[in-house]
Design a protein around this motif. Structure first.
Motif, PDB file in Angstrom:
ATOM      1  N   GLU A   1       0.815  -1.215   0.000  1.00 40.28           N
ATOM      2  CA  GLU A   1       0.000   0.000   0.000  1.00 40.28           C
ATOM      3  C   GLU A   1       0.849   1.265   0.000  1.00 40.28           C
ATOM      4  OE1 GLU A   1      -2.591  -0.341   3.396  1.00 40.28           O
ATOM      5  OE2 GLU A   1      -3.151  -2.372   2.825  1.00 40.28           O
ATOM      6  N   ARG A   2       0.250   2.329  -0.484  1.00 37.39           N
ATOM      7  CA  ARG A   2       0.867   3.648  -0.542  1.00 37.39           C
ATOM      8  C   ARG A   2       1.534   4.002   0.788  1.00 37.39           C
ATOM      9  NH1 ARG A   2      -0.012   8.824  -2.903  1.00 37.39           N
ATOM     10  NH2 ARG A   2      -1.341   7.846  -4.462  1.00 37.39           N
ATOM     11  N   GLY A   3       2.787   4.430   0.704  1.00 39.17           N
ATOM     12  CA  GLY A   3       3.502   4.957   1.862  1.00 39.17           C
ATOM     13  C   GLY A   3       3.989   3.935   2.872  1.00 39.17           C
ATOM     14  N   HIS A   4       3.664   2.656   2.714  1.00 37.70           N
ATOM     15  CA  HIS A   4       4.110   1.645   3.677  1.00 37.70           C
ATOM     16  C   HIS A   4       5.584   1.310   3.440  1.00 37.70           C
ATOM     17  CE1 HIS A   4       0.175  -0.005   5.422  1.00 37.70           C
ATOM     18  NE2 HIS A   4      -0.073   1.184   4.878  1.00 37.70           N
ATOM     19  N   ILE A   5       6.376   1.452   4.486  1.00 37.82           N
ATOM     20  CA  ILE A   5       7.811   1.176   4.380  1.00 37.82           C
ATOM     21  C   ILE A   5       8.015  -0.330   4.351  1.00 37.82           C
ATOM     22  CG2 ILE A   5      10.045   1.412   5.528  1.00 37.82           C
ATOM     23  CD1 ILE A   5       9.018   4.131   6.579  1.00 37.82           C
TER      24      ILE A   5
END
Length: 131
Positions: free
Chosen positions: A97-101
């Motif tokens: 998902e978006r932005g998940h490191i």
């Protein structure tokens, strides 16, 4: 005698440095294959090829959008912050998902290769290094 001893010690040190450098693992590599605007949105699609040598780990990073991936060959462990690690083998798909490191580690004996398609904010880099 002191000069011979110094030369032998210096030679041994140089050989040790060469051996260590030769033993360094090759780094993971990401190659952007294409980048296209998605009409009517502020998004673009980016396709990359990720190559992770045996034993290597990618740097922790995120994406300014969603990441759809397909492991072409090899075996990796995908680590996403806040989620349990996932072991993937050739033919498996994954999603981040978006932005998940996250990052990946090759636990196999051959180079792992994956095709990643990011649907990201237009004009942003596909990969953002983690702080």
């Amino acid at each position: 005698m002191t000069t011979t001893r110094t030369m032998l010690i210096s030679g041994a040190a140089i050989l040790a440095m060469i051996a260590v450098r030769g033993a360094e693992k090759p780094a993971s590599k990401f190659t952007e294959l294409q980048r296209r605007d998605i009409p009517g949105t502020g998004l673009e699609g980016v396709t990359t090829m990720a190559e992770i040598p045996p034993g290597a780990t990618t740097a922790r990073h995120s994406h300014p959008g969603e990441d759809f991936g397909y492991l072409i060959e090899g075996t990796i462990v995908l680590y996403v912050d806040g989620k349990p690690p996932i072991t993937l083998k050739a033919g498996d798909v994954f999603f981040t998902e978006r932005g998940h490191i996250h990052n990946a580690r090759n636990i196999g004996t051959t180079t792992a290769r994956a095709v990643d398609t990011y649907v990201i904010d237009k004009g942003k880099p596909g990969i953002t290094p983690a702080p």
